[in-house]
Design a protein around this motif. Structure first.
Motif, PDB file in Angstrom:
ATOM      1  N   TYR A  19       0.835  -1.194   0.000  1.00 29.46           N
ATOM      2  CA  TYR A  19       0.000   0.000   0.000  1.00 29.46           C
ATOM      3  C   TYR A  19       0.877   1.253   0.000  1.00 29.46           C
ATOM      4  CZ  TYR A  19      -3.598  -3.296   1.551  1.00 29.46           C
ATOM      5  OH  TYR A  19      -4.469  -4.352   1.640  1.00 29.46           O
ATOM      6  N   HIS A  20       0.348   2.302  -0.558  1.00 30.36           N
ATOM      7  CA  HIS A  20       1.081   3.560  -0.568  1.00 30.36           C
ATOM      8  C   HIS A  20       1.295   4.039   0.859  1.00 30.36           C
ATOM      9  CE1 HIS A  20       0.667   4.992  -4.954  1.00 30.36           C
ATOM     10  NE2 HIS A  20       0.506   3.686  -4.896  1.00 30.36           N
ATOM     11  N   PRO A  21       2.417   4.698   1.109  1.00 26.21           N
ATOM     12  CA  PRO A  21       2.657   5.195   2.482  1.00 26.21           C
ATOM     13  C   PRO A  21       1.628   6.261   2.863  1.00 26.21           C
ATOM     14  CG  PRO A  21       4.308   6.046   0.940  1.00 26.21           C
ATOM     15  CD  PRO A  21       3.527   5.016   0.188  1.00 26.21           C
ATOM     16  N   ASP A  22       1.468   6.439   4.149  1.00 25.16           N
ATOM     17  CA  ASP A  22       0.541   7.440   4.707  1.00 25.16           C
ATOM     18  C   ASP A  22      -0.903   7.177   4.300  1.00 25.16           C
ATOM     19  OD1 ASP A  22       2.743   8.762   5.820  1.00 25.16           O
ATOM     20  OD2 ASP A  22       3.061   9.914   3.970  1.00 25.16           O
ATOM     21  N   THR A  23      -1.257   5.895   4.168  1.00 23.55           N
ATOM     22  CA  THR A  23      -2.650   5.524   3.919  1.00 23.55           C
ATOM     23  C   THR A  23      -3.107   4.564   5.013  1.00 23.55           C
ATOM     24  OG1 THR A  23      -1.956   3.705   2.465  1.00 23.55           O
ATOM     25  CG2 THR A  23      -2.500   5.818   1.415  1.00 23.55           C
ATOM     26  N   HIS A  24      -4.395   4.261   5.025  1.00 26.11           N
ATOM     27  CA  HIS A  24      -4.961   3.424   6.079  1.00 26.11           C
ATOM     28  C   HIS A  24      -4.715   1.945   5.763  1.00 26.11           C
ATOM     29  CE1 HIS A  24      -7.035   6.774   8.087  1.00 26.11           C
ATOM     30  NE2 HIS A  24      -7.223   7.248   6.875  1.00 26.11           N
ATOM     31  N   LYS A  25      -3.497   1.491   6.001  1.00 25.17           N
ATOM     32  CA  LYS A  25      -3.111   0.130   5.640  1.00 25.17           C
ATOM     33  C   LYS A  25      -3.911  -0.916   6.420  1.00 25.17           C
ATOM     34  CE  LYS A  25       1.630   1.634   4.638  1.00 25.17           C
ATOM     35  NZ  LYS A  25       3.070   1.428   4.922  1.00 25.17           N
ATOM     36  N   ASP A  26      -4.087  -0.680   7.717  1.00 21.57           N
ATOM     37  CA  ASP A  26      -4.816  -1.642   8.549  1.00 21.57           C
ATOM     38  C   ASP A  26      -6.262  -1.771   8.097  1.00 21.57           C
ATOM     39  OD1 ASP A  26      -2.547  -2.063  10.008  1.00 21.57           O
ATOM     40  OD2 ASP A  26      -3.074  -0.629  11.594  1.00 21.57           O
ATOM     41  N   LEU A  27      -6.885  -0.651   7.762  1.00 22.45           N
ATOM     42  CA  LEU A  27      -8.268  -0.678   7.276  1.00 22.45           C
ATOM     43  C   LEU A  27      -8.368  -1.454   5.969  1.00 22.45           C
ATOM     44  CD1 LEU A  27     -11.251   0.273   7.225  1.00 22.45           C
ATOM     45  CD2 LEU A  27     -10.448   2.343   6.055  1.00 22.45           C
ATOM     46  N   PHE A  28      -7.467  -1.180   5.044  1.00 21.89           N
ATOM     47  CA  PHE A  28      -7.508  -1.863   3.747  1.00 21.89           C
ATOM     48  C   PHE A  28      -7.304  -3.370   3.917  1.00 21.89           C
ATOM     49  CE2 PHE A  28      -5.697   2.288   1.821  1.00 21.89           C
ATOM     50  CZ  PHE A  28      -6.950   2.861   1.883  1.00 21.89           C
ATOM     51  N   LEU A  29      -6.417  -3.757   4.827  1.00 19.20           N
ATOM     52  CA  LEU A  29      -6.168  -5.181   5.044  1.00 19.20           C
ATOM     53  C   LEU A  29      -7.396  -5.862   5.644  1.00 19.20           C
ATOM     54  CD1 LEU A  29      -4.179  -7.524   4.942  1.00 19.20           C
ATOM     55  CD2 LEU A  29      -3.348  -6.838   7.207  1.00 19.20           C
ATOM     56  N   LYS A  30      -8.052  -5.207   6.623  1.00 25.43           N
ATOM     57  CA  LYS A  30      -9.250  -5.775   7.224  1.00 25.43           C
ATOM     58  C   LYS A  30     -10.376  -5.907   6.200  1.00 25.43           C
ATOM     59  CE  LYS A  30      -8.366  -4.178  11.952  1.00 25.43           C
ATOM     60  NZ  LYS A  30      -8.806  -3.260  13.037  1.00 25.43           N
ATOM     61  N   GLU A  31     -10.517  -4.917   5.335  1.00 30.35           N
ATOM     62  CA  GLU A  31     -11.534  -4.975   4.288  1.00 30.35           C
ATOM     63  C   GLU A  31     -11.259  -6.125   3.319  1.00 30.35           C
ATOM     64  OE1 GLU A  31     -14.290  -2.130   3.415  1.00 30.35           O
ATOM     65  OE2 GLU A  31     -14.150  -2.918   5.442  1.00 30.35           O
ATOM     66  N   GLU A  32     -10.000  -6.299   2.996  1.00 32.15           N
ATOM     67  CA  GLU A  32      -9.631  -7.388   2.081  1.00 32.15           C
ATOM     68  C   GLU A  32      -9.924  -8.746   2.709  1.00 32.15           C
ATOM     69  OE1 GLU A  32      -5.506  -9.182   0.337  1.00 32.15           O
ATOM     70  OE2 GLU A  32      -5.814  -7.006   0.130  1.00 32.15           O
ATOM     71  N   ILE A  33      -9.568  -8.915   3.980  1.00 31.69           N
ATOM     72  CA  ILE A  33      -9.826 -10.190   4.659  1.00 31.69           C
ATOM     73  C   ILE A  33     -11.329 -10.448   4.750  1.00 31.69           C
ATOM     74  CG2 ILE A  33      -9.641 -11.384   6.872  1.00 31.69           C
ATOM     75  CD1 ILE A  33      -6.915 -10.072   7.243  1.00 31.69           C
ATOM     76  N   SER A  34     -12.106  -9.410   4.993  1.00 33.01           N
ATOM     77  CA  SER A  34     -13.565  -9.568   5.066  1.00 33.01           C
ATOM     78  C   SER A  34     -14.138 -10.054   3.743  1.00 33.01           C
ATOM     79  CB  SER A  34     -14.202  -8.231   5.466  1.00 33.01           C
ATOM     80  OG  SER A  34     -15.597  -8.352   5.568  1.00 33.01           O
ATOM     81  N   LEU A  35     -13.631  -9.519   2.637  1.00 27.09           N
ATOM     82  CA  LEU A  35     -14.089  -9.963   1.324  1.00 27.09           C
ATOM     83  C   LEU A  35     -13.647 -11.397   1.042  1.00 27.09           C
ATOM     84  CD1 LEU A  35     -15.553  -9.015  -1.276  1.00 27.09           C
ATOM     85  CD2 LEU A  35     -13.310  -8.453  -2.200  1.00 27.09           C
ATOM     86  N   LEU A  36     -12.435 -11.741   1.442  1.00 27.54           N
ATOM     87  CA  LEU A  36     -11.949 -13.106   1.251  1.00 27.54           C
ATOM     88  C   LEU A  36     -12.772 -14.103   2.068  1.00 27.54           C
ATOM     89  CD1 LEU A  36      -8.087 -12.496   1.361  1.00 27.54           C
ATOM     90  CD2 LEU A  36      -9.492 -12.931  -0.659  1.00 27.54           C
ATOM     91  N   GLU A  37     -13.218 -13.700   3.248  1.00 23.71           N
ATOM     92  CA  GLU A  37     -14.072 -14.573   4.059  1.00 23.71           C
ATOM     93  C   GLU A  37     -15.406 -14.834   3.368  1.00 23.71           C
ATOM     94  OE1 GLU A  37     -14.207 -12.491   7.727  1.00 23.71           O
ATOM     95  OE2 GLU A  37     -12.369 -13.407   8.526  1.00 23.71           O
ATOM     96  N   ASP A  38     -15.959 -13.804   2.707  1.00 17.93           N
ATOM     97  CA  ASP A  38     -17.187 -13.992   1.933  1.00 17.93           C
ATOM     98  C   ASP A  38     -16.966 -15.006   0.810  1.00 17.93           C
ATOM     99  OD1 ASP A  38     -18.499 -12.249   3.513  1.00 17.93           O
ATOM    100  OD2 ASP A  38     -18.610 -10.607   2.073  1.00 17.93           O
ATOM    101  N   LEU A  39     -15.841 -14.887   0.130  1.00 20.92           N
ATOM    102  CA  LEU A  39     -15.523 -15.817  -0.949  1.00 20.92           C
ATOM    103  C   LEU A  39     -15.364 -17.236  -0.411  1.00 20.92           C
ATOM    104  CD1 LEU A  39     -14.694 -16.543  -3.837  1.00 20.92           C
ATOM    105  CD2 LEU A  39     -12.386 -15.726  -3.315  1.00 20.92           C
ATOM    106  N   ASN A  40     -14.681 -17.370   0.707  1.00 26.33           N
ATOM    107  CA  ASN A  40     -14.480 -18.702   1.284  1.00 26.33           C
ATOM    108  C   ASN A  40     -15.807 -19.296   1.758  1.00 26.33           C
ATOM    109  OD1 ASN A  40     -12.505 -20.789   2.317  1.00 26.33           O
ATOM    110  ND2 ASN A  40     -13.528 -20.255   4.228  1.00 26.33           N
ATOM    111  N   GLN A  41     -16.709 -18.455   2.251  1.00 23.51           N
ATOM    112  CA  GLN A  41     -18.012 -18.946   2.702  1.00 23.51           C
ATOM    113  C   GLN A  41     -18.801 -19.539   1.544  1.00 23.51           C
ATOM    114  OE1 GLN A  41     -18.563 -18.775   5.953  1.00 23.51           O
ATOM    115  NE2 GLN A  41     -20.533 -19.805   5.901  1.00 23.51           N
ATOM    116  N   VAL A  42     -18.737 -18.902   0.392  1.00 19.06           N
ATOM    117  CA  VAL A  42     -19.422 -19.425  -0.794  1.00 19.06           C
ATOM    118  C   VAL A  42     -18.827 -20.772  -1.200  1.00 19.06           C
ATOM    119  CG1 VAL A  42     -19.753 -19.042  -3.277  1.00 19.06           C
ATOM    120  CG2 VAL A  42     -20.179 -17.195  -1.664  1.00 19.06           C
ATOM    121  N   ILE A  43     -17.506 -20.888  -1.112  1.00 16.57           N
ATOM    122  CA  ILE A  43     -16.853 -22.153  -1.467  1.00 16.57           C
ATOM    123  C   ILE A  43     -17.246 -23.256  -0.489  1.00 16.57           C
ATOM    124  CG2 ILE A  43     -14.618 -23.295  -1.698  1.00 16.57           C
ATOM    125  CD1 ILE A  43     -13.467 -20.593  -2.591  1.00 16.57           C
ATOM    126  N   GLU A  44     -17.245 -22.937   0.813  1.00 13.53           N
ATOM    127  CA  GLU A  44     -17.562 -23.944   1.826  1.00 13.53           C
ATOM    128  C   GLU A  44     -19.010 -24.415   1.719  1.00 13.53           C
ATOM    129  OE1 GLU A  44     -15.560 -25.377   4.015  1.00 13.53           O
ATOM    130  OE2 GLU A  44     -13.812 -24.283   3.295  1.00 13.53           O
TER     131      GLU A  44
END
Length: 484
Positions: free
Chosen positions: A309-334
């Motif tokens: 991620y670019h410096p001076d951005t909300h890295k933690d927020l972006f990572l949490k959002e990405e993990i949340s989307l990946l969990e949705d994808l994994n739920q569909v697979i499961e």
């Protein structure tokens, strides 16, 4: 003196070379750690995939024995274009049958051009800087519908081959013409995630392009994929928030699929905090008239590509959002088998309602016909005003029929314009001594067989395949003509 000059030249060359290497190293962006992605999608687990072959065999058996006869007898496919693809003349024991019933979950990527759809697929599969990666760029790069699926080795499959292969679920795409098949491409990649899911990348929406310029019915093709997708990613970026006619039409096609839609604001790390808030609000303002739901849609804000991620951005927020989307994808697979059985049951309910309506139209026609009546005029009166003859209200009196599941009345004008009412039989006549009655069999599938199959998955049980072959996945159908 000459030796001193030579020494100075060598030192200058070494300094210049070192500076060049530093510049090259600095120009190469560092890549993010992928451990969160592999852990969320369970790509590191070595345990074998769940074996649902017995469940799938029983599901196919229920479909062919209890649902398909009524579906074909009352020509449901001519009322609803998203019928289940079940190929006639193939045995159920073959693994290359009923492509759509046995297919993996499908994830569909939609959105304007160059918002990062192909880059997101490359990131999820780790294909960047490999021979397998999808081509990306700032200009419109994806002009085809690209299906990324699992295979033993890297392989590209032409659209005409995919449509001709009944082992796959893409045969119905032939109806969109040869021009479209030239814009359809399949890519097989040996990747663990693709063993459980299939990705579909679509051409970006360009608002100044007309339908006829594409050479095929773009919206109809999108509708076909939307009807079969388990998860739909609608991707935007900060530079493409405007909603034009083509995007508006696309959201109109997504009506009723809100639970499967995930809206993504990609490339979020390219903005400062204040600008990101303004873009986020502008995206909501653009989409508000298009999404007719009581709750606002969830928008996932991140940057889906492998670079840091670019410096001076909300890295933690972006990572949490990405993990949340990946969990949705994994739920569909499961939940793929549960979703598949639920889809077949929903299809069976619609087939049953359609058969009840056609039966009611036919019964009303027979009741109104006299020796001197003009059959065409009588039935035209019934079709033009079905409420006058209580066609739909009489169906609501039946058990397990919801008014929200009833088809549009206007659809039956077109349906009976193609299919004469006299070409159908009453449901009471759709019985045989050996096979039982069509209506009883589909009702049994809806109320007992499919729920029991769904329950067996939840309890970790495996259906008895042998008894399924013997009895047809259920008890022997009742014969209404047999005397007690």
């Amino acid at each position: 003196m000459k030796g001193l000059n030579l020494l100075c030249c060598c030192v200058a060359s070494l300094l210049l070379l070192g500076t060049t290497e530093e510049v090259e190293d600095a120009s190469e962006p560092t890549k993010r750690d992928r451990s969160h992605l592999e852990n969320t999608l369970k790509l590191n687990e070595d345990k074998p995939a769940d074996d649902f072959s017995g469940v799938l065999q029983r599901l196919r058996k229920i479909y062919h024995s209890s649902i398909k006869p009524l579906e074909h007898s009352y020509r449901y496919n001519e009322l609803r274009q998203h019928e289940i693809t079940a190929y006639p003349g193939r045995t159920l024991g073959s693994s290359a049958t009923d492509g759509e019933i046995t297919s993996k979950p499908m994830v569909l990527f939609l959105g304007p051009w160059s918002v990062g759809k192909s880059s997101m697929i490359n990131y999820l599969l780790g294909l960047d800087d490999t021979p397998y990666q999808l081509y990306t760029g700032a200009e419109p790069t994806t002009s085809e519908f690209t299906v990324i699926m699992h295979g033993p080795k890297l392989k590209t499959i032409e659209g005409i081959v995919m449509a001709a292969d009944s082992a796959r679920s893409f045969s119905p795409l032939e109806k969109f013409g040869q021009n479209f098949l030239e814009k359809l491409i399949g890519i097989e990649v040996p990747h663990k995630l693709l063993e459980r899911v299939t990705f579909v990348d679509t051409p970006g929406i360009i608002e100044n392009r007309k339908q006829q310029e594409r050479g095929y019915p773009f919206n109809d093709v999108c509708q076909w994929f939307i009807d079969r997708a388990d998860l739909i990613f609608v991707v935007f970026d900060p530079t493409k928030l405007d909603v034009g006619l083509e995007l508006e039409m696309l959201f109109r096609q997504l009506k009723g699929r809100e639970s499967q839609i995930r809206i993504i604001l990609n490339k979020a790390d390219s903005l400062a905090t204040q600008e990101l808030m303004r873009v986020y609000g502008a995206l909501f303002w653009s989409l508000a008239p298009l999404i007719n739901v009581t709750e606002p849609p969830r928008v996932y804000v991140s940057s889906f590509w492998p670079h840091e991620y670019h410096p001076d951005t909300h890295k933690d927020l972006f990572l949490k959002e990405e993990i949340s989307l990946l969990e949705d994808l994994n739920q569909v697979i499961e939940n793929r088998m549960e979703n598949k059985i639920a889809f077949i049951r929903q299809h069976a309910i619609r087939v049953r309602i359609h058969a009840l309506l056609v039966d009611r139209y036919l019964q009303t026609y027979k009741d109104k016909m006299t020796f001197f009546s003009d059959g065409e005029l009588v039935f035209r009166d019934i079709v033009e005003d079905p409420d006058k003859f209580f066609i739909f209200k009489s169906i609501l009196a039946k058990t397990n029929v919801s008014k929200f599941d009833l088809p549009n009345r206007e659809a039956y004008k077109d349906f009976f314009g193609i299919n004469p009412i006299t070409s159908f039989k009453l449901l009471s006549q759709q019985c045989s001594y050996m096979g039982g009655c069509f209506l009883e069999k589909i009702e049994k599938a809806i109320t007992r067989e499919l729920p029991d199959l769904l329950g067996s998955i939840g309890l970790g049980k495996k259906p008895n395949v042998l008894s399924c072959d013997i009895t047809g996945c259920g008890e022997t159908p009742k014969n209404r003509y047999k005397k007690p």
